[in-house]
Every structure is written in structure tokens, then in C-alpha cells.
Design a protein around this motif. Structure first.
Motif, mmCIF file in Angstrom:
data_model
loop_
_atom_site.group_PDB
_atom_site.id
_atom_site.type_symbol
_atom_site.label_atom_id
_atom_site.label_comp_id
_atom_site.label_asym_id
_atom_site.label_seq_id
_atom_site.Cartn_x
_atom_site.Cartn_y
_atom_site.Cartn_z
ATOM 1 N N ILE A 155 -7.368 -42.907 -11.402
ATOM 2 C CA ILE A 155 -6.037 -42.524 -11.885
ATOM 3 C C ILE A 155 -5.450 -41.421 -11.006
ATOM 4 N N HIS A 156 -6.283 -40.434 -10.668
ATOM 5 C CA HIS A 156 -5.820 -39.322 -9.822
ATOM 6 C C HIS A 156 -5.409 -39.818 -8.437
ATOM 7 N N LEU A 157 -6.219 -40.655 -7.820
ATOM 8 C CA LEU A 157 -5.914 -41.149 -6.481
ATOM 9 C C LEU A 157 -4.609 -41.944 -6.463
ATOM 10 N N ILE A 158 -4.457 -42.837 -7.429
ATOM 11 C CA ILE A 158 -3.272 -43.696 -7.467
ATOM 12 C C ILE A 158 -2.024 -42.880 -7.782
ATOM 13 N N ARG A 159 -2.181 -41.840 -8.566
ATOM 14 C CA ARG A 159 -1.028 -40.994 -8.910
ATOM 15 C C ARG A 159 -0.587 -40.117 -7.753
ATOM 16 N N THR A 160 -1.533 -39.605 -6.970
ATOM 17 C CA THR A 160 -1.211 -38.613 -5.946
ATOM 18 C C THR A 160 -1.005 -39.195 -4.551
ATOM 19 N N ASP A 161 -1.568 -40.359 -4.253
ATOM 20 C CA ASP A 161 -1.463 -40.932 -2.912
ATOM 21 C C ASP A 161 -0.320 -41.941 -2.865
ATOM 22 N N PHE A 162 0.734 -41.631 -2.095
ATOM 23 C CA PHE A 162 1.918 -42.491 -2.074
ATOM 24 C C PHE A 162 1.612 -43.867 -1.497
ATOM 25 N N ARG A 163 0.535 -43.997 -0.699
ATOM 26 C CA ARG A 163 0.176 -45.290 -0.132
ATOM 27 C C ARG A 163 -0.291 -46.267 -1.211
ATOM 28 N N LEU A 164 -0.683 -45.730 -2.354
ATOM 29 C CA LEU A 164 -1.163 -46.565 -3.456
ATOM 30 C C LEU A 164 -0.098 -46.791 -4.526
ATOM 31 N N HIS A 165 1.136 -46.396 -4.228
ATOM 32 C CA HIS A 165 2.219 -46.590 -5.194
ATOM 33 C C HIS A 165 2.805 -47.989 -5.060
ATOM 34 N N THR A 166 1.954 -48.981 -5.277
ATOM 35 C CA THR A 166 2.358 -50.382 -5.242
ATOM 36 C C THR A 166 1.987 -51.014 -6.582
ATOM 37 N N PRO A 167 2.591 -52.151 -6.935
ATOM 38 C CA PRO A 167 2.284 -52.779 -8.229
ATOM 39 C C PRO A 167 0.792 -52.997 -8.468
ATOM 40 N N MET A 168 0.080 -53.436 -7.441
ATOM 41 C CA MET A 168 -1.347 -53.717 -7.605
ATOM 42 C C MET A 168 -2.101 -52.486 -8.090
ATOM 43 N N TYR A 169 -1.844 -51.347 -7.473
ATOM 44 C CA TYR A 169 -2.589 -50.138 -7.823
ATOM 45 C C TYR A 169 -2.049 -49.463 -9.076
ATOM 46 N N ILE A 170 -0.749 -49.622 -9.327
ATOM 47 C CA ILE A 170 -0.203 -49.092 -10.583
ATOM 48 C C ILE A 170 -0.842 -49.806 -11.768
ATOM 49 N N LEU A 171 -0.990 -51.128 -11.651
ATOM 50 C CA LEU A 171 -1.684 -51.884 -12.699
ATOM 51 C C LEU A 171 -3.140 -51.445 -12.812
ATOM 52 N N LEU A 172 -3.765 -51.187 -11.670
ATOM 53 C CA LEU A 172 -5.162 -50.746 -11.673
ATOM 54 C C LEU A 172 -5.309 -49.392 -12.347
ATOM 55 N N SER A 173 -4.342 -48.503 -12.169
ATOM 56 C CA SER A 173 -4.409 -47.196 -12.837
ATOM 57 C C SER A 173 -4.328 -47.344 -14.351
ATOM 58 N N GLN A 174 -3.543 -48.324 -14.810
ATOM 59 C CA GLN A 174 -3.473 -48.581 -16.246
ATOM 60 C C GLN A 174 -4.781 -49.150 -16.774
ATOM 61 N N LEU A 175 -5.444 -49.976 -15.960
ATOM 62 C CA LEU A 175 -6.757 -50.502 -16.342
ATOM 63 C C LEU A 175 -7.747 -49.354 -16.518
ATOM 64 N N SER A 176 -7.718 -48.391 -15.608
ATOM 65 C CA SER A 176 -8.610 -47.235 -15.713
ATOM 66 C C SER A 176 -8.291 -46.401 -16.953
ATOM 67 N N LEU A 177 -7.006 -46.242 -17.260
ATOM 68 C CA LEU A 177 -6.617 -45.494 -18.451
ATOM 69 C C LEU A 177 -7.108 -46.192 -19.716
ATOM 70 N N MET A 178 -6.948 -47.504 -19.769
ATOM 71 C CA MET A 178 -7.418 -48.261 -20.936
ATOM 72 C C MET A 178 -8.928 -48.155 -21.083
ATOM 73 N N ASP A 179 -9.647 -48.207 -19.963
ATOM 74 C CA ASP A 179 -11.104 -48.089 -20.021
ATOM 75 C C ASP A 179 -11.535 -46.720 -20.529
ATOM 76 N N LEU A 180 -10.813 -45.667 -20.133
ATOM 77 C CA LEU A 180 -11.129 -44.323 -20.619
ATOM 78 C C LEU A 180 -10.958 -44.243 -22.131
ATOM 79 N N ILE A 181 -9.855 -44.792 -22.625
ATOM 80 C CA ILE A 181 -9.608 -44.781 -24.076
ATOM 81 C C ILE A 181 -10.642 -45.640 -24.792
ATOM 82 N N TYR A 182 -10.965 -46.779 -24.201
ATOM 83 C CA TYR A 182 -11.976 -47.698 -24.743
ATOM 84 C C TYR A 182 -13.278 -46.956 -25.038
#
Length: 312
Positions: free
Chosen positions: A45-72
Motif C-alpha cells: 500500500i505504501h509503495l503504490i501510494r508514494t511511487d508515481f510509477r505505480l499510479h496505474t489501474p493495475m497497481y491501484i487495484l492491487l493496493s485495494q487487494l492489500s487493504l482488503m487482506d489487512l482488514i480480512y
């Protein structure tokens, strides 16, 4: 035989491990996995939020997957650990409702999100010229919001039902969290309507997305096979295999658990299978997506240079 106090509306969670040395060792392993999973998903989540190279749909979706897993994980593991070490197996009526709500929400939302990630890769590989239009950031946000909203919408009736049915037997749930199918076995009414509702939810939020994912990747693999570029073929195969590994670890135990008739299910088997989609998969997701992804590894090198500096 233990006799539980049933004068309150609270529940009893019988847990996953016995109170002996073997159980303690296994619980310590679960705590270690929980720590790794929390660290890995937080890092993603930190990498995708802070690195502009990862600000693409693929990685934004991946950051949400990580957030859901944390809550899980946070919904189930901490309570299990506290109960084990305290010797108190109880969980409040409200606490059980909160576990039900977040568990069903995450299960439903993550299934839809994985389907969205498969669609993203399908468009990127099979329709690259249309990718900026079909998978714009606006569309990505709609997919994310849709996954959360539909997950919550599916979770509410399950939670309300579980908290309003009469329990006239023991309130001891043979599980390590408040899993609704495990709870309704304690009900003193016919629950066939709810069992049908569970079946419909599994079809809508797991089976259909899974079929969509397999269909998408079938088409993707066909296109990849006919690519002229060897490097492009290699990269596309790596992406597909990564996502399919995650999908297999998540969907297989879930569908095997909830699509079987209850006469073929046992509490012990259900608890073991639940470990896969509540604990092991959240740990594996960031490992699989980071170690097999050059962009993520590059972001880690830039964000944590102290760990990746090379000696000259």
C-alpha cells in the motif's frame, strides 16, 4: 465436558488449536504469518501510494487487494490469539456481528476485485490500443467503489439474519471466528432459506467472477501464445501466472467449503480451509506480486535504498 454459561446473548468461539504445546506452537506460527502478511500488505500500500510509477489501474487495484487482506486478517486473527492466551473463549453479541459483517464484506469485495484485476490484464494484453479508454483511472475508481458497495450490500442481510435468528442450543460456535454457516447450526429453526441465500451469494460473488477470470485468462493466453515478441510473451505469461496463483489460493478453498452440502462438511475441515483464505492467502499475495514484478521491486529499491544498496 465443559458447560458454557448461556444466560447472556454472547457467543463462545471454540477456536482453532487445542490448549497444549502443539496448539501453542501452531498459534505462534499463525502469529508469525500474521506479522509477515501485515508487513507485506502495508508495504505494498505504501509503495503504490508514494511511487508515481505505480499510479496505474493495475497497481491501484492491487493496493485495494492489500487493504482488503489487512482488514480480512484483522477481523479474525487478533481475537483468536487473545482468546487463546487469556483462556476466555467468549465474544460479545456485537463483536460477533462485527466479525460477520467484515468477513462477508471482504470475501465478497475481494472476489469482485480479483475479477476486476483480471479484466485489467485482459484489456492490456488483448486490446492494448483501447486500454487508456477502457481502463481509465475513472473506470478503475468505479470498479473499486463497486466492489466495496456490492460487498457491503451482500454482507448486511447475512449479518442481520445471523443476529436475529433464535439460538436455543449451545452458543458455542465450532470455529475460530463468527462464520455465519457455523452459527446457524446452533439455531432452533429451519434455516433452509438462509442456506439457499448463501448458495446464491457464492454463485454471484465467487463462481461467476471465477468463471469470468478463467475465461479472460484463456483469451489472454491464446493471444500471448501468438505474440511475436519473445520478451512480451515472457512478461505476459509471468503476469498471468502470478494472478492465477492468487486466484487459485483464494477461490478454491472458499468454493470447496461453501458449495458442498452441509452433510459432507465437518467443523474441523471448515476451520482448516478457512486458514487458507483468511491467513495464508493474505500473506502470499504481497510476496507473489512483489517478487515476480520488476516495477514493484524497483519501487522497493527507491523507497528503501538502505536495504537494497549494493556494495561497491
Amino acid at each position: 465436558m465443559e458447560i458454557w454459561n448461556q444466560t447472556s446473548n454472547d457467543f463462545i468461539l471454540l477456536g482453532l488449536f487445542p490448549p497444549n504445546r502443539t496448539g501453542l506452537l501452531l498459534l505462534c506460527l499463525i502469529i508469525f504469518i500474521f506479522f509477515l502478511a501485515s508487513l507485506g500488505n502495508s508495504t505494498m500500500i505504501h509503495l503504490i501510494r508514494t511511487d508515481f510509477r505505480l499510479h496505474t489501474p493495475m497497481y491501484i487495484l492491487l493496493s485495494q487487494l492489500s487493504l482488503m487482506d489487512l482488514i480480512y486478517m484483522s477481523t479474525t486473527v487478533p481475537k483468536m490469539v487473545v482468546n487463546y492466551f487469556s483462556g476466555q473463549k467468549g465474544i460479545s453479541f456485537l463483536g460477533c456481528g462485527v466479525q460477520c459483517f467484515f468477513f462477508v464484506t471482504m470475501a465478497s469485495s475481494e472476489g469482485l476485485l480479483l475479477a476486476s484485476m483480471a479484466y485489467d490484464r485482459y484489456v492490456a494484453i488483448c486490446h492494448p490500443l483501447h486500454y487508456p479508454i477502457r481502463m481509465s483511472k475513472r473506470m478503475c475508481v468505479k470498479m473499486i467503489i463497486g466492489s466495496w458497495v456490492l460487498g457491503i450490500t451482500n454482507s448486511l442481510p447475512h449479518t442481520v439474519y445471523a443476529l436475529h435468528i433464535p439460538y436455543c442450543r449451545s452458543r458455542a460456535i465450532d470455529h475460530f471466528f463468527c462464520d455465519v454457516p457455523a452459527m446457524i447450526t446452533l439455531a432452533c429453526m429451519d434455516t433452509w432459506i438462509y442456506e439457499y441465500m448463501v448458495f446464491v451469494s457464492i454463485i454471484l460473488f465467487l463462481v461467476i467472477p471465477f468463471l469470468g477470470i478463467t475465461t479472460s485468462y484463456g483469451r489472454v493466453l491464446f493471444v500471448v501464445y501468438h505474440m511475436r515478441s519473445k520478451e512480451g510473451r515472457k512478461k505476459a505469461f509471468a503476469t498471468c501466472s502470478t494472478h492465477l496463483t492468487v486466484v487459485s489460493f483464494y477461490y478454491t478453498p472458499f468454493m470447496y467449503t461453501y458449495l458442498r452440502p452441509k452433510t459432507f462438511r465437518t467443523p474441523q475441515e471448515d476451520k482448516i480451509l478457512a486458514v487458507f483464505y483468511t491467513i495464508l492467502t493474505p500473506m502470499l499475495n504481497p510476496i507473489i506480486y512483489s517478487l515476480r514484478n520488476k516495477e514493484v521491486l524497483g519501487a522497493m529499491t527507491r523507497s528503501f535504498p538502505i536495504f537494497f544498496s549494493k556494495k561497491k
